[in-house]
Design a protein around this motif. Sequence first.
Motif, PDB file in Angstrom:
ATOM      1  N   SER A 245       0.812  -1.225   0.000  1.00  0.00           N
ATOM      2  CA  SER A 245       0.000   0.000   0.000  1.00  0.00           C
ATOM      3  C   SER A 245       0.842   1.271   0.000  1.00  0.00           C
ATOM      4  CB  SER A 245      -0.909   0.021   1.233  1.00  0.00           C
ATOM      5  OG  SER A 245      -0.145   0.310   2.394  1.00  0.00           O
TER       6      SER A 245
ATOM      7  N   HIS B 174       3.054   1.626   2.437  1.00  0.00           N
ATOM      8  CA  HIS B 174       3.498   1.671   3.833  1.00  0.00           C
ATOM      9  C   HIS B 174       4.390   0.457   4.100  1.00  0.00           C
ATOM     10  CE1 HIS B 174      -0.072   4.185   3.645  1.00  0.00           C
ATOM     11  NE2 HIS B 174       0.355   4.794   4.720  1.00  0.00           N
TER      12      HIS B 174
ATOM     13  N   LYS C 193      -4.946   3.336   9.588  1.00  0.00           N
ATOM     14  CA  LYS C 193      -5.646   3.172   8.302  1.00  0.00           C
ATOM     15  C   LYS C 193      -5.942   1.711   8.004  1.00  0.00           C
ATOM     16  CE  LYS C 193      -2.529   5.675   6.060  1.00  0.00           C
ATOM     17  NZ  LYS C 193      -1.928   6.429   7.172  1.00  0.00           N
TER      18      LYS C 193
ATOM     19  N   ARG D 205       3.645   7.074  -3.867  1.00  0.00           N
ATOM     20  CA  ARG D 205       3.015   6.491  -2.673  1.00  0.00           C
ATOM     21  C   ARG D 205       1.554   6.879  -2.562  1.00  0.00           C
ATOM     22  NH1 ARG D 205       4.539   7.830   2.414  1.00  0.00           N
ATOM     23  NH2 ARG D 205       3.563   5.901   3.115  1.00  0.00           N
ATOM     24  N   CYS D 206       1.232   8.092  -2.959  1.00  0.00           N
ATOM     25  CA  CYS D 206      -0.159   8.542  -2.894  1.00  0.00           C
ATOM     26  C   CYS D 206      -1.044   7.676  -3.779  1.00  0.00           C
ATOM     27  CB  CYS D 206      -0.249  10.008  -3.310  1.00  0.00           C
ATOM     28  SG  CYS D 206      -1.935  10.667  -3.292  1.00  0.00           S
TER      29      CYS D 206
ATOM     30  N   TYR E 180      -1.323   3.935  -2.493  1.00  0.00           N
ATOM     31  CA  TYR E 180      -2.304   3.752  -1.424  1.00  0.00           C
ATOM     32  C   TYR E 180      -3.725   3.922  -1.963  1.00  0.00           C
ATOM     33  CZ  TYR E 180      -5.138   4.199   2.697  1.00  0.00           C
ATOM     34  OH  TYR E 180      -6.128   3.998   3.624  1.00  0.00           O
TER      35      TYR E 180
ATOM     36  N   HIS F  75      -4.700   0.760  -3.564  1.00  0.00           N
ATOM     37  CA  HIS F  75      -4.893  -0.245  -2.510  1.00  0.00           C
ATOM     38  C   HIS F  75      -6.239  -0.069  -1.821  1.00  0.00           C
ATOM     39  CE1 HIS F  75      -3.721  -2.894   0.849  1.00  0.00           C
ATOM     40  NE2 HIS F  75      -4.294  -2.001   1.627  1.00  0.00           N
TER      41      HIS F  75
ATOM     42  N   SER G  29      -7.563  10.188  -5.125  1.00  0.00           N
ATOM     43  CA  SER G  29      -6.150  10.367  -4.786  1.00  0.00           C
ATOM     44  C   SER G  29      -5.658  11.786  -5.045  1.00  0.00           C
ATOM     45  CB  SER G  29      -5.294   9.369  -5.565  1.00  0.00           C
ATOM     46  OG  SER G  29      -5.517   8.057  -5.108  1.00  0.00           O
TER      47      SER G  29
END
Length: 216
Positions: free
Chosen positions: A21, A23, A62, A131-132, A135, A138, A166
């Motif tokens: 995700s 993370h 989250k 990364r944005c 996620y 995901h 997003s």
Amino acid sequence: MQTLVDRVAAHIKARFLSESSGHDWHHIHRVWQLARQIASAEGANREIAELGALVHDIADWKFHDGDDSIGPREAERLLRSEGAAPEIIAAVVDIVATISYKGAGVVTAMRTLEGRCVQDADRLDAIGIARCFAYGGHAGRLMHDPDEAPVLHQSAAAYKASKGASLNHFHEKLLLLKDRMNTPTGRALAEPRHRYMEEFVQRFLAEWNVSAGAGE
């Protein structure tokens, strides 16, 4: 003999290496290295800052139905199992409990210099385009919805409940982080990342709308 930081790093790497995700271990590793850099520049306790960085996402709310009490408990459990001193555990758990961004109108001030270093490191890695969208995918979010305006959430509950696209997240969080850095080192590192992200958003919208010159 491995240090406490080394042992915790090995545990976290094994646990998060395949997470998808954004993370994942690679995010945690970047935050760890940034926290070390910032702590050194700011004169903070490096061991506490490095441990805080390594466990900051050990149980992110989250992924636990919005429960932000699990992370501190998991961090304490791991550090205790690795024989960390009580004062180290207390300092690191406080970082984990306070680090998360919870909305544009929500203050999440760190109580210690080490916490401020880790929070800056985490926010620097959050100023990240890939990364944005990782996620967002995901979590099943749209990339962009032109009919949905960004919301500057005024409470943690509203922020946690948000399911926006997003691209809205750039306006709701990522573009706000530059001005929320705690340390001079963090602010200096944030500037070029922020400018790059601003340029990306402009380009994204130009291409989304098929504006003249977008492909040049």
